[in-house]
Design an enzyme around this catalytic site. Structure first.
Site, mmCIF file in Angstrom:
data_model
loop_
_atom_site.group_PDB
_atom_site.id
_atom_site.type_symbol
_atom_site.label_atom_id
_atom_site.label_comp_id
_atom_site.label_asym_id
_atom_site.label_seq_id
_atom_site.Cartn_x
_atom_site.Cartn_y
_atom_site.Cartn_z
ATOM 1 N N ASN A 154 60.678 -34.805 -7.925
ATOM 2 C CA ASN A 154 61.193 -33.572 -8.513
ATOM 3 C C ASN A 154 61.297 -33.763 -10.016
ATOM 4 O O ASN A 154 62.040 -34.626 -10.496
ATOM 5 C CB ASN A 154 62.559 -33.224 -7.924
ATOM 6 C CG ASN A 154 62.446 -32.790 -6.483
ATOM 7 O OD1 ASN A 154 61.803 -31.808 -6.173
ATOM 8 N ND2 ASN A 154 63.053 -33.544 -5.584
ATOM 9 N N GLU A 213 57.793 -37.431 -2.526
ATOM 10 C CA GLU A 213 57.576 -36.470 -3.600
ATOM 11 C C GLU A 213 58.442 -36.813 -4.802
ATOM 12 O O GLU A 213 59.344 -37.647 -4.729
ATOM 13 C CB GLU A 213 57.866 -35.039 -3.140
ATOM 14 C CG GLU A 213 59.313 -34.773 -2.774
ATOM 15 C CD GLU A 213 59.517 -33.333 -2.323
ATOM 16 O OE1 GLU A 213 59.130 -32.408 -3.080
ATOM 17 O OE2 GLU A 213 60.075 -33.125 -1.235
ATOM 18 N N GLY A 246 61.386 -27.084 0.466
ATOM 19 C CA GLY A 246 62.400 -26.433 1.280
ATOM 20 C C GLY A 246 62.093 -26.385 2.761
ATOM 21 O O GLY A 246 62.662 -25.588 3.493
ATOM 22 N N GLY A 247 61.165 -27.233 3.211
ATOM 23 C CA GLY A 247 60.854 -27.285 4.631
ATOM 24 C C GLY A 247 59.827 -26.270 5.092
ATOM 25 O O GLY A 247 59.432 -26.270 6.258
ATOM 26 N N ARG A 252 62.752 -32.439 -12.555
ATOM 27 C CA ARG A 252 63.845 -31.607 -13.072
ATOM 28 C C ARG A 252 65.173 -32.279 -12.749
ATOM 29 O O ARG A 252 65.214 -33.322 -12.101
ATOM 30 C CB ARG A 252 63.813 -30.228 -12.411
ATOM 31 C CG ARG A 252 63.853 -30.317 -10.881
ATOM 32 C CD ARG A 252 64.071 -28.987 -10.223
ATOM 33 N NE ARG A 252 63.820 -28.987 -8.789
ATOM 34 C CZ ARG A 252 64.663 -29.455 -7.868
ATOM 35 N NH1 ARG A 252 65.833 -29.963 -8.221
ATOM 36 N NH2 ARG A 252 64.341 -29.416 -6.581
ATOM 37 N N ARG A 256 78.147 -29.472 -0.875
ATOM 38 C CA ARG A 256 77.709 -28.184 -1.389
ATOM 39 C C ARG A 256 78.518 -27.080 -0.720
ATOM 40 O O ARG A 256 78.593 -27.029 0.509
ATOM 41 C CB ARG A 256 76.222 -27.969 -1.128
ATOM 42 C CG ARG A 256 75.332 -29.011 -1.770
ATOM 43 C CD ARG A 256 73.877 -28.598 -1.710
ATOM 44 N NE ARG A 256 72.993 -29.665 -2.179
ATOM 45 C CZ ARG A 256 71.723 -29.497 -2.505
ATOM 46 N NH1 ARG A 256 71.179 -28.285 -2.396
ATOM 47 N NH2 ARG A 256 70.985 -30.502 -2.924
ATOM 48 N N TYR A 303 55.038 -39.170 11.247
ATOM 49 C CA TYR A 303 56.400 -38.659 11.384
ATOM 50 C C TYR A 303 57.325 -39.812 11.738
ATOM 51 O O TYR A 303 57.160 -40.472 12.769
ATOM 52 C CB TYR A 303 56.451 -37.587 12.470
ATOM 53 C CG TYR A 303 57.824 -37.011 12.722
ATOM 54 C CD1 TYR A 303 58.399 -36.144 11.813
ATOM 55 C CD2 TYR A 303 58.533 -37.345 13.873
ATOM 56 C CE1 TYR A 303 59.659 -35.601 12.033
ATOM 57 C CE2 TYR A 303 59.785 -36.809 14.109
ATOM 58 C CZ TYR A 303 60.350 -35.942 13.185
ATOM 59 O OH TYR A 303 61.593 -35.409 13.408
ATOM 60 N N LEU A 304 58.293 -40.074 10.862
ATOM 61 C CA LEU A 304 59.259 -41.147 11.098
ATOM 62 C C LEU A 304 60.424 -40.585 11.901
ATOM 63 O O LEU A 304 60.972 -39.525 11.552
ATOM 64 C CB LEU A 304 59.742 -41.734 9.770
ATOM 65 C CG LEU A 304 58.635 -42.305 8.866
ATOM 66 C CD1 LEU A 304 59.224 -42.839 7.557
ATOM 67 C CD2 LEU A 304 57.862 -43.400 9.584
ATOM 68 N N HIS A 321 65.774 -29.022 6.312
ATOM 69 C CA HIS A 321 65.289 -29.629 5.074
ATOM 70 C C HIS A 321 66.071 -29.176 3.842
ATOM 71 O O HIS A 321 65.637 -29.408 2.718
ATOM 72 C CB HIS A 321 63.790 -29.362 4.885
ATOM 73 C CG HIS A 321 62.959 -29.785 6.066
ATOM 74 N ND1 HIS A 321 62.668 -31.101 6.333
ATOM 75 C CD2 HIS A 321 62.381 -29.058 7.059
ATOM 76 C CE1 HIS A 321 61.942 -31.172 7.439
ATOM 77 N NE2 HIS A 321 61.761 -29.949 7.902
#
Length: 447
Positions: free
Chosen positions: A289, A287, A164-165, A291, A337, A202-203, A235
């Site tokens: 996830n 990363e 979540g940043g 789930r 969302r 860092y891109l 994020h």
């Protein structure tokens, strides 16, 4: 196949799982806090059990209460949804130790992918490309300086247990590194109880591309294409697309083959999502996830697959029954969302929904558990629904989403619908010309 499943979640995802179970002829058990006693998933489930007061730690994160509810109702499996306990390896382990099926990956895989450094080293060993950075956790600021000098500024300090940043800070030069290092570790400790951090290059203009996969217990692994989740604020994703306007079929097939081969070697089971940064034609794993994702509906729309149904089938020991060549991609899908937030300040807006009218028509899907008279509680995430559209082309999907956003009515609370309308009308978005930094700049514009 299971005859009864307990749904260890709330809101739209609980209702989404309930619907899949109902279509499969599986009875459902809803658990809920006292704040959710009138929630739609509670009303529609075959059985409902109150597991605690409004605070998530006393209800939706209360493992003992959830397992007790499963025992007294005779549930055979638990679906965790997303958030809450969905990526808690100890919970998955405990569920199975109690003779119940956990509808998700193994505890071992959740644990491996839950630590970002372990996840990265594991995936690198399996042939998946990474963002340049430290080989593991950095113990001292001097170590961070050495790695940063090697990979080059700007760099990103990230919490190993992050999400979540939180626990993420950018340093554009060595002068900024010390402060970024200190702040990232402080945030990580406060958020996760763990101040371990690592470093990545860092891109400056990447896209956030994720790949949906499924693996069964018979060694089969397939992917369902990519989702572009680059439209993020702090994020946090706001709008997602399938497929990405930046990728070609050749690129999708290549990264898909790499990912499925890696997860097959890992013996991965159930649903998972590999997340990448994509820039200048290069994918870099960040990363995984372990789930179901919030944005899974856009994949369902373009692939004509019920991912929750597949999760349940896999957990019951069934074989996928299809190969990669059987999966096809049709048209374009977009998800917005719908958060109960001020569209300008993003301050949450809990309260009673006085009027709710969902949009409809061809290719429009509204995943939500709200209704007229429903009270949005202040205790949980502010997302109250997801509006998804599907159309033959991206341009047609944009037009359909604009029409759907004009139709939706939510009164009594503020929502981000006005912001989505602005985004969909922006020429850069319509061209697909955006990166993970685009939305921050867009929301800061005067209009």
């Amino acid at each position: 196949m299971f005859s009864k499943i307990l749904i260890a979640n709330r809101g739209e995802i609980a209702l989404r799982i309930l619907r899949a179970c109902r279509e499969m002829g599986i009875r459902t058990v809803a658990v809920h806090s006292t704040a959710d006693e009138s929630a739609m998933h509670v009303r529609l489930a075959d059985e409902a059990v109150c597991i605690g007061p409004p605070s998530a730690k006393d209800s939706y994160l209360n493992v003992a209460a959830i397992l007790s509810a499963a025992t007294i109702t005779g549930a055979e499996a638990i679906h965790p949804g997303y958030g809450f306990l969905s990526e808690n390896a100890d919970f998955a382990e405990t569920v199975e130790a109690h003779g119940l099926a956990f509808i998700g990956p193994t505890a071992e895989h959740i644990r491996t992918m839950g630590d970002k450094i372990t996840a990265k080293t594991t995936m690198q060993a399996l042939g998946v490309p990474l963002v340049p950075g430290s080989a593991g956790e950095l113990a001292t600021l001097d170590e961070a300086r050495d790695v940063a000098a090697h990979v080059g500024y700007p760099i990103l300090i990230k919490a190993t247990a992050g999400g979540g940043g939180r626990g993420m800070k950018v340093a554009h030069s060595e002068d900024e590194l010390a402060e970024a290092w200190s702040v990232a570790r402080t945030e990580a400790l406060a958020a996760f109880g763990n101040d371990a951090v690592y470093l990545e290059k860092y891109l400056d203009r990447p896209r956030h591309i994720e790949l949906q996969i499924l693996g069964d217990t018979h060694g089969n692994v397939v992917h369902f294409g990519e989702r572009d989740c680059s439209l993020q604020r702090r994020h946090q994703k706001l709008l997602e697309e399938a497929g990405s306007p930046a990728l070609s079929t050749k690129e999708r097939d290549a990264i898909g083959a790499t990912a499925t081969a890696a997860l097959a070697k890992l013996g991965y089971r159930n649903a998972g999502t590999l997340e990448f940064l994509y820039q200048d034609g290069q994918f870099s794993f960040i990363e995984m996830n372990t789930r179901l994702q919030v944005e899974h509906p856009v994949t369902e729309m373009v692939c004509d697959v019920d991912l929750v149904r597949e999760q349940i089938r896999i957990a019951a020991g069934e074989e996928l029954g299809y190969s990669q060549s059987d999966i096809s991609f049709s048209g374009h899908a977009i998800e917005c969302r719908i958060n109960a937030e001020d569209p300008d300040t993003f301050i949450p807006s809990p309260g009673t929904i006085t009027v709710f009218h969902p949009p409809g028509g061809l290719g429009v899907r509204m995943d939500s558990a709200i209704y007229t008279g429903y009270r949005v509680p202040p205790f949980y995430d502010s997302m109250i629904g997801k509006l998804i559209v599907h159309a033959p082309t991206r341009a047609a999907a944009i037009a359909r989403m604009q029409r759907a956003l004009d139709e939706i009515v939510v009164e009594g609370v503020k929502t981000v619908v006005p912001l989505h309308k602005r985004i969909l009308s922006d020429p850069e978005f319509q061209r697909g010309d955006y990166t993970i930094h685009w939305l921050e700049r867009f929301t800061s514009r005067k209009y």
